[in-house]
Scaffold this active site. Structure first.
Site, mmCIF file in Angstrom:
data_model
loop_
_atom_site.group_PDB
_atom_site.id
_atom_site.type_symbol
_atom_site.label_atom_id
_atom_site.label_comp_id
_atom_site.label_asym_id
_atom_site.label_seq_id
_atom_site.Cartn_x
_atom_site.Cartn_y
_atom_site.Cartn_z
ATOM 1 N N ASP A 112 -92.503 29.775 -11.760
ATOM 2 C CA ASP A 112 -91.559 30.853 -12.083
ATOM 3 C C ASP A 112 -92.195 32.224 -11.861
ATOM 4 O OD1 ASP A 112 -89.475 29.215 -12.734
ATOM 5 O OD2 ASP A 112 -89.414 29.724 -14.857
ATOM 6 N N LYS A 145 -84.044 29.587 -9.449
ATOM 7 C CA LYS A 145 -84.309 30.631 -10.433
ATOM 8 C C LYS A 145 -85.802 30.896 -10.617
ATOM 9 C CE LYS A 145 -81.736 28.757 -13.730
ATOM 10 N NZ LYS A 145 -80.956 28.608 -14.982
ATOM 11 N N LYS A 154 -86.392 34.120 -23.834
ATOM 12 C CA LYS A 154 -86.897 33.293 -22.744
ATOM 13 C C LYS A 154 -86.192 33.641 -21.433
ATOM 14 C CE LYS A 154 -87.902 28.550 -21.401
ATOM 15 N NZ LYS A 154 -89.325 28.822 -21.151
ATOM 16 N N THR A 175 -103.532 13.316 -14.103
ATOM 17 C CA THR A 175 -104.337 14.114 -15.029
ATOM 18 C C THR A 175 -103.462 14.805 -16.081
ATOM 19 O OG1 THR A 175 -104.283 15.918 -13.399
ATOM 20 C CG2 THR A 175 -106.242 14.503 -13.418
#
Length: 387
Positions: A112, A145, A154, A175
């Site tokens: 993001d 987005k 948020k 992992t």
């Protein structure tokens, strides 16, 4: 005068990305038949600690001139300040405007951040997403987005800027911690709840096994087959939902299930809750609301909550007060242009949108959810429904 712009991007299952002889990552997103050239690689700090040596060896073997920008990417630093740090690295590296897509390697926060930086740099710079967490593989790296948090909200700031390509390599899940596997499975359950009963049945039958084996490739023939199919259905379902409504002109979005109250819950509980964990609490609350309205029968609600438990997900957190949930819904109404447009399941695999949920309903559903706890809906549900 009117103009239009075609938008296309690719999500590709691409095993062996860090194999030094595999050129897929080196040429990802490049125009035409261009060679690898130069690449700026923005990588999450944890991922770099695990794979940094292999990354350097890979780009050296592929004869790529590369720069590294290592970001300690987590929700608490998902801000414009971190975006500017990435932009500074892009500027210092001298990223060309079109022929040197930035490579983002990490989870949803990292992708993001890079996506927003790329959308701002020279007004639009291409980038490539390499998700390394399950939630990023099935959700954050699939759509268009980008976003950062602002004033404790948020993703309040962001853009629509899809990557040129998203390369999904399940080897990275080897992992990943169990908690982060469960976090990703919450978003997969969302897709099952809104549109895919086959996916739901896979989660119901194999949920604990998928958690135990981490959705990894190579977890035994049977396990690998189930994990692969779950991944395929989740990604395909998400792309199907996004394709006709990529810019969210239609605010009736089934994939908003689990995302009406969760932004407020997640930000209030930060850093205690991960995104998928907050989404699961929202889905549980919405499912209880649906049950109290007669949209889900008791056996269906039992199944939903039992699957959540089987995926290692909690359905409650102490921050879920009446005041917080009311405030969260109020913010969601503003985000949805003055309407609740609350997706509630009316069966497993389908949702309907409602606009008339009252505070009394929310308070009653919260009491039910608090009573159910985190394990299952096996006790006290009928009595709690009468509260």
């Amino acid at each position: 005068m009117s103009t239009s712009k075609e938008v296309s991007y690719e999500v590709r299952l691409s095993p062996g990305l860090l194999d030094p002889d595999n050129p897929a990552l080196a040429v990802a997103g490049l125009p035409g038949t261009a060679g690898p050239g130069r690449r700026l690689v923005v990588v999450d700090a944890t991922v770099y600690g695990l794979y940094g040596t292999r990354l350097r060896e890979y780009f050296e073997k592929q004869d790529v001139e590369y720069g590294l920008c290592v970001i300690d990417a987590h929700e608490s630093v998902k801000s414009m300040q971190t975006v500017f740090e990435i932009v500074s690295s892009m500027d210092a590296f001298g990223v060309s405007r079109r022929r040197e897509p930035v490579i983002a390697i990490g989870g949803g926060v990292l992708t993001d951040l890079v996506g927003l930086a790329a959308s701002l740099y020279r007004r639009s710079t291409p980038y490539v997403r390499v998700p390394t967490t399950l939630i990023c593989m099935v959700d954050a790296a699939i759509g268009a987005k980008t976003g950062v948090n602002f004033h404790e909200h948020k993703n309040r700031l962001g853009t629509y800027h899809p990557s040129a390509v998203t390369l999904v390599d399940r080897e990275f899940l080897g992992t990943l911690s169990t908690r982060h596997v469960c976090n990703g499975l919450a978003e997969i359950l969302k897709m099952a709840m809104v549109k895919d009963t086959e996916l739901f049945e896979h989660l119901a039958a194999h949920g604990p096994y998928l958690v135990q084996n981490g959705m990894r490739a190579g977890a035994g023939p049977a396990g690998d087959e189930v994990a692969t199919e779950v991944m395929r259905l989740a990604i395909h379902g998400m792309l199907e939902e996004l394709e006709p409504n990529l810019w969210e002109h239609d605010l009736r979005r089934p994939v908003d299930f689990g995302h009406s109250f969760s932004p407020a819950i997640e930000m209030q509980a930060l850093p205690q809750l991960l995104h998928g964990e907050a989404v699961c609490i929202d889905m549980a609350l919405s499912s209880v609301l649906a049950h109290r309205r007669g949209l889900l029968d008791e056996s269906q609600l039992h199944r939903v909550l039992d699957v959540m438990a089987g995926l290692g997900l909690s359905t409650w957190h102490p921050v879920c007060t009446s005041e917080l949930i009311a405030r969260g819904l109020g913010d969601t109404v503003r985000h949805r242009d003055g309407q609740q447009l609350l997706p509630l399941p009316d069966c497993i695999g389908h949702v309907r949108f409602v606009n008339d949920v009252t505070q009394d309903e929310l308070d009653a559903a919260l009491r039910v959810l608090r009573g159910i706890g985190t394990a299952s809906a096996a006790s006290g549900l009928s009595a709690a429904r009468e509260v």
